[in-house]
Design a protein around this motif. Sequence first.
Motif, PDB file in Angstrom:
ATOM      1  N   MET A   1       0.856  -1.175   0.000  1.00  0.00           N
ATOM      2  CA  MET A   1       0.000   0.000   0.000  1.00  0.00           C
ATOM      3  C   MET A   1       0.897   1.230   0.000  1.00  0.00           C
ATOM      4  O   MET A   1       1.940   1.252   0.647  1.00  0.00           O
ATOM      5  CB  MET A   1      -0.916  -0.004   1.220  1.00  0.00           C
ATOM      6  CG  MET A   1      -1.854   1.156   1.214  1.00  0.00           C
ATOM      7  SD  MET A   1      -3.203   1.050   2.403  1.00  0.00           S
ATOM      8  CE  MET A   1      -2.374   1.439   3.905  1.00  0.00           C
ATOM      9  N   LYS A   2       0.454   2.240  -0.707  1.00  0.00           N
ATOM     10  CA  LYS A   2       1.217   3.481  -0.812  1.00  0.00           C
ATOM     11  C   LYS A   2       0.269   4.654  -0.581  1.00  0.00           C
ATOM     12  O   LYS A   2      -0.823   4.702  -1.150  1.00  0.00           O
ATOM     13  CB  LYS A   2       1.849   3.576  -2.204  1.00  0.00           C
ATOM     14  CG  LYS A   2       2.668   4.811  -2.428  1.00  0.00           C
ATOM     15  CD  LYS A   2       3.257   4.782  -3.836  1.00  0.00           C
ATOM     16  CE  LYS A   2       4.037   6.042  -4.122  1.00  0.00           C
ATOM     17  NZ  LYS A   2       4.567   6.045  -5.495  1.00  0.00           N
ATOM     18  N   VAL A   3       0.695   5.590   0.268  1.00  0.00           N
ATOM     19  CA  VAL A   3      -0.087   6.793   0.552  1.00  0.00           C
ATOM     20  C   VAL A   3       0.713   8.002   0.077  1.00  0.00           C
ATOM     21  O   VAL A   3       1.882   8.150   0.442  1.00  0.00           O
ATOM     22  CB  VAL A   3      -0.390   6.917   2.063  1.00  0.00           C
ATOM     23  CG1 VAL A   3      -1.157   8.196   2.345  1.00  0.00           C
ATOM     24  CG2 VAL A   3      -1.155   5.702   2.559  1.00  0.00           C
ATOM     25  N   SER A   4       0.096   8.846  -0.734  1.00  0.00           N
ATOM     26  CA  SER A   4       0.764  10.043  -1.250  1.00  0.00           C
ATOM     27  C   SER A   4      -0.127  11.255  -1.024  1.00  0.00           C
ATOM     28  O   SER A   4      -1.342  11.187  -1.245  1.00  0.00           O
ATOM     29  CB  SER A   4       1.033   9.909  -2.753  1.00  0.00           C
ATOM     30  OG  SER A   4       1.796   8.770  -3.038  1.00  0.00           O
ATOM     31  N   TYR A   5       0.498  12.351  -0.610  1.00  0.00           N
ATOM     32  CA  TYR A   5      -0.234  13.610  -0.479  1.00  0.00           C
ATOM     33  C   TYR A   5       0.417  14.631  -1.392  1.00  0.00           C
ATOM     34  O   TYR A   5       1.636  14.826  -1.369  1.00  0.00           O
ATOM     35  CB  TYR A   5      -0.219  14.123   0.964  1.00  0.00           C
ATOM     36  CG  TYR A   5      -0.881  15.473   1.095  1.00  0.00           C
ATOM     37  CD1 TYR A   5      -2.248  15.624   0.855  1.00  0.00           C
ATOM     38  CD2 TYR A   5      -0.150  16.600   1.410  1.00  0.00           C
ATOM     39  CE1 TYR A   5      -2.858  16.861   0.944  1.00  0.00           C
ATOM     40  CE2 TYR A   5      -0.747  17.843   1.509  1.00  0.00           C
ATOM     41  CZ  TYR A   5      -2.102  17.965   1.270  1.00  0.00           C
ATOM     42  OH  TYR A   5      -2.704  19.196   1.354  1.00  0.00           O
ATOM     43  N   PHE A   6      -0.382  15.281  -2.217  1.00  0.00           N
ATOM     44  CA  PHE A   6       0.088  16.290  -3.162  1.00  0.00           C
ATOM     45  C   PHE A   6      -0.397  17.652  -2.682  1.00  0.00           C
ATOM     46  O   PHE A   6      -1.575  17.996  -2.833  1.00  0.00           O
ATOM     47  CB  PHE A   6      -0.426  15.980  -4.567  1.00  0.00           C
ATOM     48  CG  PHE A   6      -0.044  14.607  -5.044  1.00  0.00           C
ATOM     49  CD1 PHE A   6       1.182  14.385  -5.636  1.00  0.00           C
ATOM     50  CD2 PHE A   6      -0.909  13.531  -4.865  1.00  0.00           C
ATOM     51  CE1 PHE A   6       1.546  13.120  -6.064  1.00  0.00           C
ATOM     52  CE2 PHE A   6      -0.555  12.262  -5.286  1.00  0.00           C
ATOM     53  CZ  PHE A   6       0.674  12.052  -5.881  1.00  0.00           C
ATOM     54  N   GLU A   7       0.515  18.388  -2.048  1.00  0.00           N
ATOM     55  CA  GLU A   7       0.152  19.659  -1.427  1.00  0.00           C
ATOM     56  C   GLU A   7      -0.356  20.671  -2.445  1.00  0.00           C
ATOM     57  O   GLU A   7      -1.292  21.427  -2.169  1.00  0.00           O
ATOM     58  CB  GLU A   7       1.354  20.225  -0.665  1.00  0.00           C
ATOM     59  CG  GLU A   7       1.023  21.426   0.158  1.00  0.00           C
ATOM     60  CD  GLU A   7       2.184  21.868   1.032  1.00  0.00           C
ATOM     61  OE1 GLU A   7       1.994  22.861   1.753  1.00  0.00           O
ATOM     62  OE2 GLU A   7       3.260  21.260   0.989  1.00  0.00           O
ATOM     63  N   ASP A   8       0.231  20.691  -3.639  1.00  0.00           N
ATOM     64  CA  ASP A   8      -0.152  21.689  -4.640  1.00  0.00           C
ATOM     65  C   ASP A   8      -1.607  21.563  -5.087  1.00  0.00           C
ATOM     66  O   ASP A   8      -2.242  22.546  -5.460  1.00  0.00           O
ATOM     67  CB  ASP A   8       0.793  21.652  -5.843  1.00  0.00           C
ATOM     68  CG  ASP A   8       0.836  20.295  -6.530  1.00  0.00           C
ATOM     69  OD1 ASP A   8       0.628  19.265  -5.851  1.00  0.00           O
ATOM     70  OD2 ASP A   8       1.096  20.264  -7.751  1.00  0.00           O
ATOM     71  N   THR A   9      -2.155  20.347  -5.035  1.00  0.00           N
ATOM     72  CA  THR A   9      -3.552  20.144  -5.411  1.00  0.00           C
ATOM     73  C   THR A   9      -4.423  19.733  -4.223  1.00  0.00           C
ATOM     74  O   THR A   9      -5.625  19.518  -4.394  1.00  0.00           O
ATOM     75  CB  THR A   9      -3.675  19.061  -6.500  1.00  0.00           C
ATOM     76  OG1 THR A   9      -3.116  17.831  -6.001  1.00  0.00           O
ATOM     77  CG2 THR A   9      -2.985  19.479  -7.777  1.00  0.00           C
ATOM     78  N   ASP A  10      -3.809  19.607  -3.034  1.00  0.00           N
ATOM     79  CA  ASP A  10      -4.497  19.195  -1.809  1.00  0.00           C
ATOM     80  C   ASP A  10      -5.232  17.872  -2.019  1.00  0.00           C
ATOM     81  O   ASP A  10      -6.401  17.722  -1.699  1.00  0.00           O
ATOM     82  CB  ASP A  10      -5.461  20.283  -1.327  1.00  0.00           C
ATOM     83  CG  ASP A  10      -5.952  20.044   0.098  1.00  0.00           C
ATOM     84  OD1 ASP A  10      -5.281  19.308   0.851  1.00  0.00           O
ATOM     85  OD2 ASP A  10      -7.013  20.582   0.443  1.00  0.00           O
ATOM     86  N   THR A  11      -4.499  16.920  -2.584  1.00  0.00           N
ATOM     87  CA  THR A  11      -5.057  15.618  -2.928  1.00  0.00           C
ATOM     88  C   THR A  11      -4.339  14.518  -2.159  1.00  0.00           C
ATOM     89  O   THR A  11      -3.111  14.467  -2.133  1.00  0.00           O
ATOM     90  CB  THR A  11      -4.908  15.353  -4.442  1.00  0.00           C
ATOM     91  OG1 THR A  11      -5.546  16.411  -5.155  1.00  0.00           O
ATOM     92  CG2 THR A  11      -5.509  14.023  -4.838  1.00  0.00           C
ATOM     93  N   ILE A  59      -0.554   8.365  10.557  1.00  0.00           N
ATOM     94  CA  ILE A  59      -0.219   7.257  11.446  1.00  0.00           C
ATOM     95  C   ILE A  59      -0.535   5.963  10.698  1.00  0.00           C
ATOM     96  O   ILE A  59      -1.651   5.769  10.207  1.00  0.00           O
ATOM     97  CB  ILE A  59      -1.033   7.311  12.753  1.00  0.00           C
ATOM     98  CG1 ILE A  59      -0.709   8.604  13.505  1.00  0.00           C
ATOM     99  CG2 ILE A  59      -0.744   6.075  13.617  1.00  0.00           C
ATOM    100  CD1 ILE A  59      -1.609   8.855  14.687  1.00  0.00           C
ATOM    101  N   VAL A  60       0.453   5.116  10.605  1.00  0.00           N
ATOM    102  CA  VAL A  60       0.271   3.826   9.948  1.00  0.00           C
ATOM    103  C   VAL A  60       0.344   2.740  10.997  1.00  0.00           C
ATOM    104  O   VAL A  60       1.310   2.650  11.747  1.00  0.00           O
ATOM    105  CB  VAL A  60       1.346   3.595   8.860  1.00  0.00           C
ATOM    106  CG1 VAL A  60       1.165   2.236   8.224  1.00  0.00           C
ATOM    107  CG2 VAL A  60       1.304   4.706   7.817  1.00  0.00           C
ATOM    108  N   GLU A  61      -0.696   1.946  11.068  1.00  0.00           N
ATOM    109  CA  GLU A  61      -0.735   0.834  12.005  1.00  0.00           C
ATOM    110  C   GLU A  61      -0.843  -0.455  11.213  1.00  0.00           C
ATOM    111  O   GLU A  61      -1.657  -0.555  10.307  1.00  0.00           O
ATOM    112  CB  GLU A  61      -1.923   0.964  12.951  1.00  0.00           C
ATOM    113  CG  GLU A  61      -1.814   2.150  13.884  1.00  0.00           C
ATOM    114  CD  GLU A  61      -2.984   2.234  14.863  1.00  0.00           C
ATOM    115  OE1 GLU A  61      -3.769   1.271  14.924  1.00  0.00           O
ATOM    116  OE2 GLU A  61      -3.095   3.253  15.509  1.00  0.00           O
ATOM    117  N   GLY A  62      -0.029  -1.404  11.557  1.00  0.00           N
ATOM    118  CA  GLY A  62      -0.075  -2.686  10.869  1.00  0.00           C
ATOM    119  C   GLY A  62      -0.440  -3.800  11.826  1.00  0.00           C
ATOM    120  O   GLY A  62      -0.087  -3.770  13.003  1.00  0.00           O
ATOM    121  N   ILE A  63      -1.177  -4.741  11.308  1.00  0.00           N
ATOM    122  CA  ILE A  63      -1.564  -5.902  12.096  1.00  0.00           C
ATOM    123  C   ILE A  63      -0.937  -7.116  11.428  1.00  0.00           C
ATOM    124  O   ILE A  63      -1.189  -7.389  10.245  1.00  0.00           O
ATOM    125  CB  ILE A  63      -3.090  -6.049  12.167  1.00  0.00           C
ATOM    126  CG1 ILE A  63      -3.709  -4.810  12.826  1.00  0.00           C
ATOM    127  CG2 ILE A  63      -3.476  -7.329  12.906  1.00  0.00           C
ATOM    128  CD1 ILE A  63      -5.210  -4.787  12.789  1.00  0.00           C
TER     129      ILE A  63
END
Length: 65
Positions: A1-11, A59-63
């Motif tokens: 899984m990959k999480v990305s935040y793009f500040e320029d588009t607030d996405t 916060i990333v939590e893994g089980i």
Amino acid sequence: MKVSYFEDTDTLYIEFRKTDIAESRDLDENTILGVDKNGNVCAITFEHASQHTDVRHLIVEGIAA
């Protein structure tokens, strides 16, 4: 899984699996689901993310399986 935040588009983009997205489905005006050819959700996009959550803290939590 990959999480990305793009500040320029607030996405905020969350990719659950690396696969080709066959279709994008609007869940609501700010949320888009990316689905594969079998209809499985493989990604989700949140537009105007900072208006709905605090994107500065992740916060990333893994089980363990």
